[in-house]
Design a protein around this motif. Structure first.
Motif, PDB file in Angstrom:
ATOM      1  N   GLY A  82      13.389  49.436   0.806  1.00 15.61           N
ATOM      2  CA  GLY A  82      13.480  48.611   2.010  1.00 15.61           C
ATOM      3  C   GLY A  82      13.802  47.163   1.688  1.00 15.61           C
ATOM      4  O   GLY A  82      14.585  46.511   2.391  1.00 15.61           O
ATOM      5  N   ALA A  83      13.202  46.644   0.613  1.00 15.89           N
ATOM      6  CA  ALA A  83      13.503  45.273   0.186  1.00 15.89           C
ATOM      7  C   ALA A  83      14.964  45.156  -0.234  1.00 15.89           C
ATOM      8  O   ALA A  83      15.618  44.140   0.046  1.00 15.89           O
ATOM      9  N   GLY A  84      15.490  46.193  -0.880  1.00 19.34           N
ATOM     10  CA  GLY A  84      16.900  46.188  -1.270  1.00 19.34           C
ATOM     11  C   GLY A  84      17.825  46.172  -0.061  1.00 19.34           C
ATOM     12  O   GLY A  84      18.814  45.425  -0.036  1.00 19.34           O
ATOM     13  N   ILE A  85      17.504  46.978   0.935  1.00 17.60           N
ATOM     14  CA  ILE A  85      18.314  47.000   2.159  1.00 17.60           C
ATOM     15  C   ILE A  85      18.241  45.634   2.843  1.00 17.60           C
ATOM     16  O   ILE A  85      19.253  45.094   3.301  1.00 17.60           O
ATOM     17  N   ALA A  86      17.036  45.072   2.905  1.00 19.94           N
ATOM     18  CA  ALA A  86      16.871  43.761   3.551  1.00 19.94           C
ATOM     19  C   ALA A  86      17.613  42.669   2.780  1.00 19.94           C
ATOM     20  O   ALA A  86      18.238  41.793   3.389  1.00 19.94           O
ATOM     21  N   ALA A  87      17.565  42.720   1.454  1.00 19.33           N
ATOM     22  CA  ALA A  87      18.290  41.723   0.653  1.00 19.33           C
ATOM     23  C   ALA A  87      19.799  41.857   0.864  1.00 19.33           C
ATOM     24  O   ALA A  87      20.515  40.849   0.966  1.00 19.33           O
ATOM     25  N   TYR A  88      20.272  43.089   0.935  1.00 23.39           N
ATOM     26  CA  TYR A  88      21.691  43.319   1.241  1.00 23.39           C
ATOM     27  C   TYR A  88      22.027  42.728   2.605  1.00 23.39           C
ATOM     28  O   TYR A  88      23.053  42.073   2.767  1.00 23.39           O
ATOM     29  N   HIS A  89      21.145  42.920   3.586  1.00 30.60           N
ATOM     30  CA  HIS A  89      21.366  42.389   4.928  1.00 30.60           C
ATOM     31  C   HIS A  89      21.412  40.862   4.911  1.00 30.60           C
ATOM     32  O   HIS A  89      22.235  40.254   5.597  1.00 30.60           O
ATOM     33  N   ALA A 122      32.207  50.439  18.330  1.00 26.68           N
ATOM     34  CA  ALA A 122      31.678  49.253  17.650  1.00 26.68           C
ATOM     35  C   ALA A 122      30.216  49.033  18.037  1.00 26.68           C
ATOM     36  O   ALA A 122      29.812  49.274  19.176  1.00 26.68           O
ATOM     37  N   PRO A 123      29.404  48.593  17.070  1.00 26.50           N
ATOM     38  CA  PRO A 123      28.002  48.318  17.389  1.00 26.50           C
ATOM     39  C   PRO A 123      27.889  47.117  18.328  1.00 26.50           C
ATOM     40  O   PRO A 123      28.740  46.232  18.330  1.00 26.50           O
ATOM     41  N   VAL A 124      26.846  47.123  19.122  1.00 27.97           N
ATOM     42  CA  VAL A 124      26.616  46.033  20.061  1.00 27.97           C
ATOM     43  C   VAL A 124      26.246  44.758  19.312  1.00 27.97           C
ATOM     44  O   VAL A 124      26.683  43.668  19.643  1.00 27.97           O
ATOM     45  N   THR A 125      25.465  44.892  18.275  1.00 27.37           N
ATOM     46  CA  THR A 125      25.006  43.753  17.501  1.00 27.37           C
ATOM     47  C   THR A 125      25.640  43.796  16.122  1.00 27.37           C
ATOM     48  O   THR A 125      25.590  44.812  15.441  1.00 27.37           O
ATOM     49  N   ARG A 126      26.205  42.681  15.712  1.00 29.56           N
ATOM     50  CA  ARG A 126      26.847  42.602  14.397  1.00 29.56           C
ATOM     51  C   ARG A 126      25.803  42.297  13.335  1.00 29.56           C
ATOM     52  O   ARG A 126      24.845  41.584  13.569  1.00 29.56           O
ATOM     53  N   CYS A 127      26.031  42.822  12.138  1.00 28.04           N
ATOM     54  CA  CYS A 127      25.106  42.620  11.023  1.00 28.04           C
ATOM     55  C   CYS A 127      25.240  41.241  10.386  1.00 28.04           C
ATOM     56  O   CYS A 127      24.317  40.775   9.728  1.00 28.04           O
ATOM     57  N   ASP A 128      26.393  40.604  10.566  1.00 27.14           N
ATOM     58  CA  ASP A 128      26.625  39.330   9.889  1.00 27.14           C
ATOM     59  C   ASP A 128      26.242  38.115  10.730  1.00 27.14           C
ATOM     60  O   ASP A 128      26.515  36.980  10.343  1.00 27.14           O
ATOM     61  N   GLU A 129      25.582  38.331  11.836  1.00 32.37           N
ATOM     62  CA  GLU A 129      25.117  37.240  12.685  1.00 32.37           C
ATOM     63  C   GLU A 129      23.595  37.232  12.692  1.00 32.37           C
ATOM     64  O   GLU A 129      22.964  38.249  12.953  1.00 32.37           O
ATOM     65  N   VAL A 130      23.013  36.080  12.417  1.00 27.89           N
ATOM     66  CA  VAL A 130      21.556  35.943  12.420  1.00 27.89           C
ATOM     67  C   VAL A 130      21.102  35.835  13.872  1.00 27.89           C
ATOM     68  O   VAL A 130      21.461  34.890  14.577  1.00 27.89           O
ATOM     69  N   ALA A 131      20.329  36.800  14.314  1.00 29.97           N
ATOM     70  CA  ALA A 131      19.851  36.804  15.704  1.00 29.97           C
ATOM     71  C   ALA A 131      18.669  35.861  15.895  1.00 29.97           C
ATOM     72  O   ALA A 131      18.538  35.228  16.938  1.00 29.97           O
ATOM     73  N   TRP A 132      17.800  35.764  14.890  1.00 33.33           N
ATOM     74  CA  TRP A 132      16.584  34.946  14.987  1.00 33.33           C
ATOM     75  C   TRP A 132      16.238  34.454  13.601  1.00 33.33           C
ATOM     76  O   TRP A 132      16.379  35.183  12.616  1.00 33.33           O
ATOM     77  N   SER A 133      15.761  33.221  13.511  1.00 32.44           N
ATOM     78  CA  SER A 133      15.298  32.705  12.224  1.00 32.44           C
ATOM     79  C   SER A 133      14.165  31.715  12.460  1.00 32.44           C
ATOM     80  O   SER A 133      14.035  31.134  13.541  1.00 32.44           O
ATOM     81  N   LEU A 134      13.354  31.540  11.442  1.00 30.13           N
ATOM     82  CA  LEU A 134      12.265  30.567  11.458  1.00 30.13           C
ATOM     83  C   LEU A 134      12.300  29.849  10.116  1.00 30.13           C
ATOM     84  O   LEU A 134      12.281  30.501   9.062  1.00 30.13           O
ATOM     85  N   PHE A 135      12.398  28.531  10.151  1.00 28.96           N
ATOM     86  CA  PHE A 135      12.517  27.712   8.942  1.00 28.96           C
ATOM     87  C   PHE A 135      13.754  28.094   8.135  1.00 28.96           C
ATOM     88  O   PHE A 135      13.750  28.026   6.908  1.00 28.96           O
ATOM     89  N   GLY A 136      14.801  28.519   8.820  1.00 28.94           N
ATOM     90  CA  GLY A 136      16.050  28.880   8.156  1.00 28.94           C
ATOM     91  C   GLY A 136      16.055  30.247   7.504  1.00 28.94           C
ATOM     92  O   GLY A 136      17.000  30.599   6.805  1.00 28.94           O
ATOM     93  N   ILE A 137      15.009  31.027   7.714  1.00 28.95           N
ATOM     94  CA  ILE A 137      14.917  32.369   7.135  1.00 28.95           C
ATOM     95  C   ILE A 137      15.014  33.388   8.263  1.00 28.95           C
ATOM     96  O   ILE A 137      14.271  33.308   9.241  1.00 28.95           O
ATOM     97  N   MET A 139      15.021  37.313  10.027  1.00 25.10           N
ATOM     98  CA  MET A 139      14.078  38.432   9.990  1.00 25.10           C
ATOM     99  C   MET A 139      14.296  39.282   8.745  1.00 25.10           C
ATOM    100  O   MET A 139      13.334  39.755   8.136  1.00 25.10           O
ATOM    101  N   ALA A 140      15.538  39.473   8.348  1.00 29.95           N
ATOM    102  CA  ALA A 140      15.823  40.246   7.139  1.00 29.95           C
ATOM    103  C   ALA A 140      15.253  39.534   5.914  1.00 29.95           C
ATOM    104  O   ALA A 140      14.724  40.180   5.000  1.00 29.95           O
ATOM    105  N   GLY A 141      15.321  38.215   5.887  1.00 27.32           N
ATOM    106  CA  GLY A 141      14.748  37.454   4.778  1.00 27.32           C
ATOM    107  C   GLY A 141      13.243  37.612   4.700  1.00 27.32           C
ATOM    108  O   GLY A 141      12.676  37.793   3.612  1.00 27.32           O
TER     109      GLY A 141
END
Length: 172
Positions: A82-89, A122-137, A139-141
């Motif tokens: 899971g950490a690997g998938i998240a790091a890839y994301h 096509a997916p509704v949400t793109r993987c290369d767009e950050v939907a939400w972040s806190l302190f620049g990180i 959700m995947a981070g």
């Protein structure tokens, strides 16, 4: 305090509860705050489901010596995946590399019908767009950090439980 490390049932329960908390948080963002997940976001949820199943099996079959230790190791491995998938994301979000074809990128269409099929698939949400972040990180981070911390706990607890249990491991 040492029981949270050397009793595989307690460790499995804590990992399952933490996994449920992460999944509930993701579902809260999705259904309450209306942040729709991308394909990689959905993929990051499966290791947590696996850890919850491993925790349940550990509790149901707690009399089987060594099973809890093995399932803690399996939980740690699932969390590392899971950490690997998240790091890839995170890398896809930061545009360090391209996402998968299911993340929204595709080859140009050569006909109107092919273009229509691409748009509809096509997916509704793109993987290369950050939907939400806190302190620049993103959700995947945060998921990378959480998954690594839980994996470390799973491995430490498996090691402590293995050392504590005076069972002949060859009898399994």
């Amino acid at each position: 305090m040492s029981r949270i490390f050397d009793d595989p049932r307690i460790a499995a329960l804590l990992l399952a509860l933490a996994s449920a908390g992460v999944l509930l948080s993701a579902l809260f963002f999705q259904f309450v705050l209306d942040y729709q997940p991308c394909v990689l976001c959905i993929m990051q949820r499966w290791p947590y489901v696996a850890v919850m199943v491993f925790g349940l099996v550990t509790w149901l079959f707690r009399r089987w010596k060594g099973l809890g230790d093995a399932l803690l190791v399996a939980s740690g491995l699932a969390l590392l995946a899971g950490a690997g998938i998240a790091a890839y994301h995170v890398g896809v979000e930061q545009h360090w590399w391209a996402g998968t074809s299911s993340c929204g990128g595709s080859a140009p269409a050569n006909s109107l019908e092919a273009l229509r099929a691409q748009v509809m698939a096509a997916p509704v949400t793109r993987c290369d767009e950050v939907a939400w972040s806190l302190f620049g990180i993103s959700m995947a981070g945060y998921n990378v950090a959480i998954s690594l911390a839980l994996a470390a706990y799973a491995f430490v607890a498996a090691r402590a439980a293995y050392i504590r249990t005076p069972v002949s491991r060859t009898a399994l």
